[in-house]
Design a protein around this motif. Structure first.
Motif, PDB file in Angstrom:
ATOM      1  N   ASP A 372      32.676  31.307  43.206  1.00  0.00           N
ATOM      2  CA  ASP A 372      31.798  31.249  42.210  1.00  0.00           C
ATOM      3  C   ASP A 372      32.041  32.398  41.455  1.00  0.00           C
ATOM      4  O   ASP A 372      31.356  32.925  40.697  1.00  0.00           O
ATOM      5  CB  ASP A 372      30.388  31.741  42.946  1.00  0.00           C
ATOM      6  N   ARG A 373      33.518  32.780  41.141  1.00  0.00           N
ATOM      7  CA  ARG A 373      34.056  33.823  40.347  1.00  0.00           C
ATOM      8  C   ARG A 373      33.926  33.026  38.606  1.00  0.00           C
ATOM      9  O   ARG A 373      33.809  31.860  38.685  1.00  0.00           O
ATOM     10  CB  ARG A 373      35.304  34.058  40.638  1.00  0.00           C
ATOM     11  N   PRO A 374      33.544  34.180  37.763  1.00  0.00           N
ATOM     12  CA  PRO A 374      33.654  33.755  36.473  1.00  0.00           C
ATOM     13  C   PRO A 374      34.693  32.978  36.183  1.00  0.00           C
ATOM     14  O   PRO A 374      35.941  33.026  36.553  1.00  0.00           O
ATOM     15  CB  PRO A 374      33.589  34.863  35.720  1.00  0.00           C
ATOM     16  N   SER A 375      34.784  31.897  35.228  1.00  0.00           N
ATOM     17  CA  SER A 375      35.778  30.926  34.573  1.00  0.00           C
ATOM     18  C   SER A 375      36.779  31.989  34.123  1.00  0.00           C
ATOM     19  O   SER A 375      38.147  31.613  34.119  1.00  0.00           O
ATOM     20  CB  SER A 375      35.020  30.308  33.574  1.00  0.00           C
ATOM     21  N   VAL A 376      36.528  33.190  33.543  1.00  0.00           N
ATOM     22  CA  VAL A 376      37.534  33.915  32.886  1.00  0.00           C
ATOM     23  C   VAL A 376      38.462  34.330  34.228  1.00  0.00           C
ATOM     24  O   VAL A 376      39.668  35.004  33.822  1.00  0.00           O
ATOM     25  CB  VAL A 376      36.998  35.222  32.185  1.00  0.00           C
ATOM     26  N   LEU A 377      38.064  34.317  35.521  1.00  0.00           N
ATOM     27  CA  LEU A 377      39.090  34.831  36.441  1.00  0.00           C
ATOM     28  C   LEU A 377      39.332  33.559  37.326  1.00  0.00           C
ATOM     29  O   LEU A 377      40.183  33.651  38.464  1.00  0.00           O
ATOM     30  CB  LEU A 377      38.098  35.623  37.552  1.00  0.00           C
ATOM     31  N   GLU A 378      39.630  32.475  36.541  1.00  0.00           N
ATOM     32  CA  GLU A 378      39.891  31.405  37.261  1.00  0.00           C
ATOM     33  C   GLU A 378      41.350  31.139  37.839  1.00  0.00           C
ATOM     34  O   GLU A 378      41.296  31.011  38.942  1.00  0.00           O
ATOM     35  CB  GLU A 378      39.754  30.320  36.269  1.00  0.00           C
ATOM     36  N   ASN A 379      42.227  31.646  37.210  1.00  0.00           N
ATOM     37  CA  ASN A 379      43.566  31.924  37.760  1.00  0.00           C
ATOM     38  C   ASN A 379      44.053  33.270  37.981  1.00  0.00           C
ATOM     39  O   ASN A 379      45.126  33.623  38.076  1.00  0.00           O
ATOM     40  CB  ASN A 379      44.486  31.167  36.806  1.00  0.00           C
ATOM     41  N   PHE A 380      42.855  34.242  38.182  1.00  0.00           N
ATOM     42  CA  PHE A 380      43.173  35.701  38.289  1.00  0.00           C
ATOM     43  C   PHE A 380      44.278  35.804  39.702  1.00  0.00           C
ATOM     44  O   PHE A 380      43.662  35.444  40.590  1.00  0.00           O
ATOM     45  CB  PHE A 380      41.893  36.433  38.374  1.00  0.00           C
ATOM     46  N   SER A 381      45.186  36.535  39.550  1.00  0.00           N
ATOM     47  CA  SER A 381      45.995  37.222  40.726  1.00  0.00           C
ATOM     48  C   SER A 381      46.175  38.503  40.689  1.00  0.00           C
ATOM     49  O   SER A 381      46.394  39.174  39.678  1.00  0.00           O
ATOM     50  CB  SER A 381      47.293  36.387  40.473  1.00  0.00           C
ATOM     51  N   HIS A 382      45.902  39.084  42.054  1.00  0.00           N
ATOM     52  CA  HIS A 382      46.211  40.737  41.865  1.00  0.00           C
ATOM     53  C   HIS A 382      47.930  41.295  41.820  1.00  0.00           C
ATOM     54  O   HIS A 382      48.035  42.373  41.562  1.00  0.00           O
ATOM     55  CB  HIS A 382      45.707  41.117  43.054  1.00  0.00           C
ATOM     56  N   PHE A 383      48.697  40.207  42.032  1.00  0.00           N
ATOM     57  CA  PHE A 383      50.095  40.658  42.243  1.00  0.00           C
ATOM     58  C   PHE A 383      49.744  41.622  43.333  1.00  0.00           C
ATOM     59  O   PHE A 383      49.205  41.267  44.265  1.00  0.00           O
ATOM     60  CB  PHE A 383      50.670  41.264  40.920  1.00  0.00           C
ATOM     61  N   GLY A 384      50.592  42.598  43.329  1.00  0.00           N
ATOM     62  CA  GLY A 384      50.580  43.781  44.698  1.00  0.00           C
ATOM     63  C   GLY A 384      49.986  44.834  43.989  1.00  0.00           C
ATOM     64  O   GLY A 384      50.180  46.000  44.680  1.00  0.00           O
ATOM     65  N   GLY A 385      49.103  44.787  42.914  1.00  0.00           N
ATOM     66  CA  GLY A 385      48.589  46.089  42.215  1.00  0.00           C
ATOM     67  C   GLY A 385      49.332  46.564  41.024  1.00  0.00           C
ATOM     68  O   GLY A 385      50.004  45.599  40.516  1.00  0.00           O
ATOM     69  N   LEU A 386      48.955  47.682  40.681  1.00  0.00           N
ATOM     70  CA  LEU A 386      49.364  48.371  39.348  1.00  0.00           C
ATOM     71  C   LEU A 386      50.119  49.434  39.530  1.00  0.00           C
ATOM     72  O   LEU A 386      49.692  50.447  40.202  1.00  0.00           O
ATOM     73  CB  LEU A 386      48.389  48.447  38.394  1.00  0.00           C
TER      74      LEU A 386
END
Length: 539
Positions: A372-386
């Motif tokens: 149920d995440r917002p559409s703006v996060l549809e393809n969001f990936s964390h990678f391994g951090g920043l």
């Protein structure tokens, strides 16, 4: 008359604007000096101590037109931070600010036009230009916008073309003392743009003109008996330390901003940030663990929703920092907050002084596994951090990009380096217009600068179009419309017929190509009652 700004190593654009202003002030007979000081010290002197005559800074821009209320309303004249740093007081401006705040959607543009028109006469500050955000980036990384805040990081980390990259995203930044103060309630600090935004989540996030439910699952409005919003939190919210987030944390955050002593001081000691938003709230009522009712004053919904964008703070950590440690100073405001605990998409992992900052994905975030995440996060990936790699200056940051030590720059790429980056194999640039602006601010308690006629002439002594062409290398938009001159970039009412018919006096540069006409400029000051003796301006 001193002009304070940051050193050229920190912001070459601000430093150059300040120096050109000094040159033109001097040519006009004003005894002017340019004082570059470190960013944290500049913010302390300007925003906390009001110890300045004129300052030049890059303002982050307005989240909503009502931001002008915090910047200019006389109720903030004795407060600190970006709450009226000019110590400006004008009852007409107060009335216009309140009218736009209360107006309906249909009537508000008219009220804003009246406000802008009056501010062009009062000139408590003036805007030079709206710069572009520019980053250098490895060609292997898709970056539609430079990473500076949560929306732009979401764009970067959601691009499907970047899905094959492993490990952390390596970001380059430059500056001093970037790791020393990670306190979201302070202004006297240097910081990495976007880090605290990634660590601390609000109830609702703003993505350009859209307001996206974030920690809040639902907001129900009721305006039958004054404006009220009932907010329900999402289920299963946690702070980065595993403690649950509840509605008491929402009420606490608003209370802390109102008074960082939590009632222990004889008079409240408000936070120097988010204060104008917090003051929109009349009362709160926590009626369930996950629900809070927030009542507002006489404001529209468009204005009231600004409250929901305030980042939430954990009561179990910040309540113990309310101790008064000095005059008008609490531990809340003095704390470096070395290991910040928020609820954002990323959690703080570690920091090495003036070397690096590491952020790790917050695996317990409500959006990590949610369908149920917002559409703006549809393809969001964390990678391994920043990982933020910190260097001393912009030149060294560019070198780390060329050496492939970083993927993208998260500090502004100065215009002077853009052609070098674009001409180097394997790297490129990404840029985006921004709402930020370069501001010239005036201390209205100064003997001469208290005079709006004097301020109007001073505001004319910078050639905006030449400055953008020569200093910004055209990577920006000169403030040339009425709304832009007060910081409203691409305002949706900027094409109003009444504003279109205006020819703002502050745009009439008395000279050409950035150099003033001395005789013409001196006649301007003589017309408002000043005189000259051997080239020196006299009252």
């Amino acid at each position: 008359m001193s002009i304070k700004t940051v050193p050229a190593d920190d912001d070459p654009l601000a430093a150059t604007v300040a120096n050109r202003l000094r040159e033109n002030f001097t040519e006009a007979g004003i005894d002017a000096s340019h004082h570059p000081i470190a960013k944290a010290e500049l913010h302390r002197e300007v925003l906390l101590e009001h110890d300045y005559d004129v300052f030049v800074v890059r303002h982050r821009g307005f989240d909503e037109y009502d931001s002008l209320s915090g910047l200019l309303h006389s109720q903030f004249v004795s407060e600190r931070g970006w709450q009226n740093p000019f110590q400006f007081a004008d009852l007409t401006v107060d009335d216009l600010l309140e009218r736009q705040r209360e107006a309906s959607n249909d009537d508000r543009p008219t009220e804003l036009v009246d406000l802008v028109e009056f501010l062009l006469e009062a000139v408590p500050y003036t805007v030079v230009a709206h710069p572009y955000r520019i980053s250098g980036v490895q060609s292997s990384l898709e970056a539609a916008t430079p990473p500076r805040d949560t929306p732009s990081y979401v764009d970067l980390l959601s691009d499907e073309n970047n899905g094959s990259l492993d490990g952390r995203v390596e970001l380059g930044v430059f500056g001093e003392n970037l790791t020393q103060r990670l306190n979201p309630l302070t202004v006297d600090r240097n910081r990495i743009d976007g880090v605290l935004d990634l660590l601390y989540d609000p109830l609702v996030r703003q993505f350009e003109d859209d307001y996206v439910l974030w920690l809040a699952e639902d907001v129900e409005w009721d305006d039958d008996n004054g404006l009220r919003a009932d907010v329900t939190l999402r289920e299963g919210l946690e702070w980065h330390d595993g403690e649950p987030i509840d509605a008491d944390d929402v009420a606490f955050t608003l209370e802390l901003i109102e008074d960082t002593s939590l009632g222990d001081a004889e008079s409240p000691i408000p936070a120097p940030v988010y204060r104008d938003q917090q003051l929109l709230v009349e009362s709160t009522d926590v009626y369930a663990t996950d629900s809070i009712s927030i009542s507002f004053g006489s404001v529209s919904r468009d204005v009231a929703r600004r409250v929901f964008t305030i980042p939430l703070l954990p009561e179990h950590i910040w309540a113990d920092r309310s101790e008064i440690i000095a005059n008008r100073q609490t531990e809340v405001l003095a704390s470096d907050n070395e290991e910040p605990i928020g609820s954002g998409l990323f959690a703080f992992e570690a920091a090495t002084e003036d070397n690096e900052v590491l952020l790790e994905p917050f695996e317990a975030h409500v959006f990590s596994e949610s369908g149920d995440r917002p559409s703006v996060l549809e393809n969001f990936s964390h990678f391994g951090g920043l990982r933020y790699s910190i260097v001393a200056n912009s030149g060294t940051m560019v070198d780390t990009l060329f050496d492939m030590d970083i993927d993208i720059t998260a500090s502004e790429l100065p215009p002077e380096y853009v052609s070098d980056v674009q001409g180097t194999s394997g790297v490129t640039t990404t840029k985006d217009p921004s709402d930020s602006f370069y501001m010239i601010g005036y201390n209205n308690q100064h003997d001469e600068l208290a005079n709006p006629n004097f301020r109007r002439i001073c505001s004319r002594l910078i050639d905006r179009e030449t400055t953008v062409e020569d200093v910004f290398n055209d990577f920006g938009d000169p403030a040339t419309t009425p709304a832009e001159l007060v910081g409203m970039h691409n305002a949706d009412f900027d094409d109003d017929d009444e504003l279109d018919s205006l020819t703002p006096e502050v745009l009439n540069f008395p000279g050409s190509a950035g150099s003033i006409d001395t005789a013409q400029t001196r006649s301007l000051f003589e017309d408002i009652g000043y005189s000259y003796d051997d080239g020196v301006l006299l009252k």
